[in-house]
Design an enzyme around this catalytic site. Structure first.
Site, short mmCIF file in Angstrom:
data_model
loop_
_atom_site.label_atom_id
_atom_site.label_comp_id
_atom_site.label_asym_id
_atom_site.label_seq_id
_atom_site.Cartn_x
_atom_site.Cartn_y
_atom_site.Cartn_z
N GLU A 176 0.59 -1.55 0.13
CA GLU A 176 0.47 -0.36 -0.18
C GLU A 176 0.79 1.31 0.45
O GLU A 176 1.28 2.40 0.69
CB GLU A 176 -0.67 -0.15 1.50
CG GLU A 176 -2.18 -1.23 1.02
CD GLU A 176 -2.99 -1.75 2.86
OE1 GLU A 176 -3.40 -2.35 2.53
OE2 GLU A 176 -2.70 -0.48 3.46
N GLU A 291 -6.37 -10.84 -0.82
CA GLU A 291 -6.84 -10.40 -0.11
C GLU A 291 -8.28 -10.62 -0.03
O GLU A 291 -8.96 -9.70 0.40
CB GLU A 291 -6.45 -9.66 0.63
CG GLU A 291 -5.03 -9.06 1.52
CD GLU A 291 -4.58 -7.80 1.80
OE1 GLU A 291 -3.42 -7.67 1.76
OE2 GLU A 291 -5.25 -7.37 1.97
O1 G3I Z 1 -2.69 -8.79 18.94
C1 G3I Z 1 -3.32 -7.82 19.14
C2 G3I Z 1 -3.92 -7.75 21.32
O2 G3I Z 1 -2.47 -7.98 21.88
C3 G3I Z 1 -4.54 -6.25 21.35
O3 G3I Z 1 -4.90 -6.70 22.89
C4 G3I Z 1 -5.78 -5.75 20.47
C5 G3I Z 1 -6.04 -4.56 21.26
O4 G3I Z 1 -4.99 -3.30 20.64
O5 G3I Z 1 -5.16 -5.64 19.36
C6 G3I Z 1 -3.98 -7.03 18.47
O6 G3I Z 1 -3.53 -6.59 17.42
C7 G3I Z 1 -4.37 -6.23 16.22
C8 G3I Z 1 -4.54 -7.95 14.97
O7 G3I Z 1 -5.49 -7.21 14.70
C9 G3I Z 1 -4.51 -8.57 16.09
O8 G3I Z 1 -6.04 -8.96 16.44
C10 G3I Z 1 -4.44 -4.95 16.08
O9 G3I Z 1 -4.64 -4.15 17.16
C11 G3I Z 1 -5.75 -4.76 14.65
O10 G3I Z 1 -4.77 -3.48 14.41
C12 G3I Z 1 -5.12 -6.10 13.87
O11 G3I Z 1 -5.71 -5.78 12.48
C13 G3I Z 1 -5.10 -5.91 11.52
C14 G3I Z 1 -5.41 -5.36 10.54
O12 G3I Z 1 -4.75 -5.13 9.32
C15 G3I Z 1 -3.88 -3.80 10.79
O13 G3I Z 1 -2.12 -4.87 11.16
C16 G3I Z 1 -6.01 -7.32 11.06
O14 G3I Z 1 -6.16 -8.36 11.75
C17 G3I Z 1 -6.15 -7.60 9.53
O15 G3I Z 1 -6.71 -8.82 9.05
C18 G3I Z 1 -5.84 -5.93 8.96
O16 G3I Z 1 -5.10 -7.10 7.12
C19 G3I Z 1 -4.85 -5.44 6.21
C20 G3I Z 1 -3.57 -6.28 5.87
O17 G3I Z 1 -2.54 -5.91 6.40
C21 G3I Z 1 -3.39 -5.45 4.52
N1 G3I Z 1 -4.88 -4.71 3.93
C22 G3I Z 1 -6.05 -4.86 4.54
C23 G3I Z 1 -6.23 -5.11 5.49
C24 G3I Z 1 -7.49 -5.45 6.41
O18 G3I Z 1 -7.58 -3.97 7.10
#
Ligand code: G3I
Length: 384
Positions: A176, A291
């Protein structure tokens, strides 16, 4: 053009299930010659062969993203995942936030578990993502500056890519990095651009290639699918980026098209999307659907939504799979129970969303049929 299959009631396995799914919908919605009937029948498939095998039959790879927390706590889900998927993409465990608890330390515990899980179930592993403006650890902002950014980036890529060298199919090296119209070349204002300038992308690809010469190195991006002015500009800027990298001999091997697609008919322009894929392929690049899922946030229709969502999968995949350079299809999750869309794109009526091939009970849905039939109808390709 998808050849319509006649409904074949074969063994009462999932094949029966496939037909049963269609029949169940038919029965429930049966009214003489309702268009839906025809629409539903378009999703009929033969046999109960999992998606991974249907894809493999055509020289394609099917897989999905999953989280360590889910695979380690839901055995039934892990089994269904291994049954349907030939590739595992850790949704978060290979991002900086998960791998880098401190500037000095790398924590591979969860990603290693997922790598072993993939190996145990004869699945390929795919890396997502080495350079992104999101999911950076808290320490990044106060620790990384112009004086050490290049060292921090190359050390990260070297360490992570060497750790999985030989055991990984592909890496999203940069994710991105393009937003249309913001700057001349469309480069997103990220910490990497701010700290390292426009060459950070080339630096990342060259470093990754040196660390694992076998891995397929991918530039991954979103919002490349629809037919609107913004997407048209983004496609042009992504193509220009890829041309620039190729012209400088930068080891980029493929484009990743995320494919988070809206269920409400925003509308593809089949010809424009097909032409874009052809242009990417003409740069001697592979293409991965990285994705895919279907968003319902603007879909008011409630009754027939599974058929509408399945229709998006079938129409989009049959279009992109017509391009021989497309070699991989990844859904961003496998079951409706575990999807980022629950929080990011809920339905306006609050009904649970259904964006993926399996429902929350891990049952195959019409979307599964649509993906299966897209693979069954796809022209076979050479396996590199
Ligand atoms: O693991 C921590 C946990 O320890 C904590 O208690 C919790 C509360 O803050 O957060 C958890 O981490 C979260 C992680 O997902 C695991 O669930 C992050 O906050 C959250 O930001 C993360 O979201 C991911 C997001 O990317 C950002 O990295 C989504 O699961 C994931 O599906 C999403 O995927 C992205 C691709 O990488 C790129 N393209 C878009 C796609 C969707 O946004």
């Amino acid at each position: 053009m998808i050849k319509r299959r006649t409904l074949i009631v074969s063994s009462l396995g999932a094949a029966g299930a496939g037909v049963a799914i269609a029949n169940h919908y038919l029965n429930r919605h049966q009214a003489p010659e309702q268009p839906q009937k025809r629409g539903i029948a378009r999703f009929a498939v033969t046999g109960d062969t999992p998606l991974r095998e249907r894809a493999a039959d055509k020289g394609l790879i099917y897989g999905a993203a999953a989280q360590h927390q889910v695979l380690t706590t839901n055995v039934e889900f892990a089994q269904r995942f291994a049954q349907e998927c030939a590739m595992l993409v850790p949704a978060n465990e290979l991002k900086w936030q998960a791998l880098r608890p401190t500037p000095e330390r790398f924590d591979f515990s969860r990603s290693d578990w997922m790598a072993n899980f993939a190996q145990r179930h004869n699945m390929l592993l795919r890396g997502h993502t080495l350079v992104w403006h999101r999911a950076l650890p808290k320490w990044f902002e106060e620790t990384v500056d112009r004086t050490n950014a290049a060292k921090v980036l190359t050390e990260h890529i070297n360490t992570v890519v060497q750790h999985y060298a030989g055991n990984i199919h592909s890496w999203d090296v940069v994710n991105e990095a393009i937003v249309p119209n913001k700057t001349k070349d469309g480069l997103r204002q990220t910490p990497w651009l701010r700290l390292l300038g426009v060459d950070y992308i080339e630096m990342a690809f060259r470093t990754a290639a040196a660390a694992d010469p076998q891995a397929l190195l991918v530039y991954n991006d979103n919002n490349l699918e629809y037919d609107n002015a913004k997407t048209a500009v983004k496609r042009t800027q992504v193509l220009k980026l890829l041309e620039r990298l190729k012209s400088r001999g930068v080891p980029v091997h493929a484009l990743g098209i995320q494919s988070h697609i809206g269920a409400s008919p925003q509308g593809f322009n089949a010809k424009k999307l097909r032409d874009f894929l052809k242009e990417v392929a003409s740069l001697d690049l592979k293409i991965l659907i990285t994705e895919m899922d279907v968003l319902e946030k603007n879909l008011l229709e409630a009754n027939n939504r599974d058929a509408i969502i399945a229709g998006v999968y079938q129409d989009y995949l049959s279009l992109v799979l017509d391009e021989p350079a497309v070699n991989t299809v990844i859904t961003w999750g496998l079951s409706d129970r575990y999807t980022w869309l629950t929080n990011f794109a809920p339905r306006q009526d609050g009904a649970p969303i259904r964006p993926l091939p399996l429902d929350a009970q891990l049952e195959r849905k019409l979307a599964w049929n649509a993906i299966a039939s897209a693979f069954d109808q796809a022209p076979p390709r050479q396996v590199k």
